[in-house]
Design an enzyme around this catalytic site. Sequence first.
Site, PDB file in Angstrom:
ATOM      1  CD  GLN A  90     -20.766  29.228  14.729  1.00 57.86           C
ATOM      2  OE1 GLN A  90     -19.567  29.313  14.978  1.00 57.86           O
ATOM      3  NE2 GLN A  90     -21.414  28.082  14.743  1.00 57.86           N
ATOM      4  CG  HIS A 110     -26.431  31.288  16.346  1.00 51.58           C
ATOM      5  ND1 HIS A 110     -25.242  30.724  16.769  1.00 51.58           N
ATOM      6  CD2 HIS A 110     -26.927  30.419  15.421  1.00 51.58           C
ATOM      7  CE1 HIS A 110     -25.047  29.570  16.155  1.00 51.58           C
ATOM      8  NE2 HIS A 110     -26.052  29.371  15.325  1.00 51.58           N
ATOM      9  CB  CYS A 143     -44.908  41.731  25.133  1.00 51.84           C
ATOM     10  SG  CYS A 143     -45.189  42.828  23.719  1.00 51.84           S
ATOM     11  CB  CYS A 146     -49.546  41.375  22.934  1.00 51.80           C
ATOM     12  SG  CYS A 146     -48.116  40.255  22.944  1.00 51.80           S
TER      13      CYS A 146
END
Length: 241
Positions: A90, A110, A143, A146
Amino acid sequence: MTLVAIFSGAGISTDSGIPDYRGPKGLWRRDPEAEKLVTYDTYMSDPAIRRRSWLMRRDSPAFRARPNAAHHAVAELDTAVDGAVRVITQNVDGLHQLAGTPARKVLELHGTARAVVCTGCHARSTMEEALARVGAGEEDPPCTVCGAVLKSATVMFGERLDPEVLGRALSIAKACEVFIAVGTTLQVQPAASLAGIAAGNGARLLIVNAEPTPYDDQADEIIREPIGTALPTLLKRFHAS
């Protein structure tokens, strides 16, 4: 050849200086507001939360942490039993891999805090690169491909687990002969249900955790000792098997 599944939670990494979340001194108990920083809808809608999240990542002890005796014991077990070990974690700290367990044998339910993903085009980059931009003055770096919002490559509250990763974890839980849950409260679903699935399919269920869990009544053995010493001792039992 016995297949041993190690299901690890935050408790396995506390000896490495990474605090847990739900324990008596866990992050969520000390600062309930911290959950907002890793809640998807809040993160996406609130630039102030994103700025705080980047500062949290910058200051996180996870990137300075090193594997402890428990992580190394898992890696040593993989060698000792000729590779019949699979880790389902996890945790997002990557310490199992740093300790020497091959990445192909570690399922990160996760995700990982060591990578960054774009919420628009899904381009991935390293957390190190993103934090360098934060250090250079970008409070909420977008980003570079984009321009959309970036987030850590972890599963935030409000996001679904990767169905492929979860499916592989389910297959391991059904196939293993031994399932060792270590450092986890076994409260976060659907991940926690793996313990019950393993037990229901005939695996020996061993729990190494300081606090009681909902699956204690299904366990063949419960160990409340400190993980850093208890897990290495426990895993040595399987070296000769």
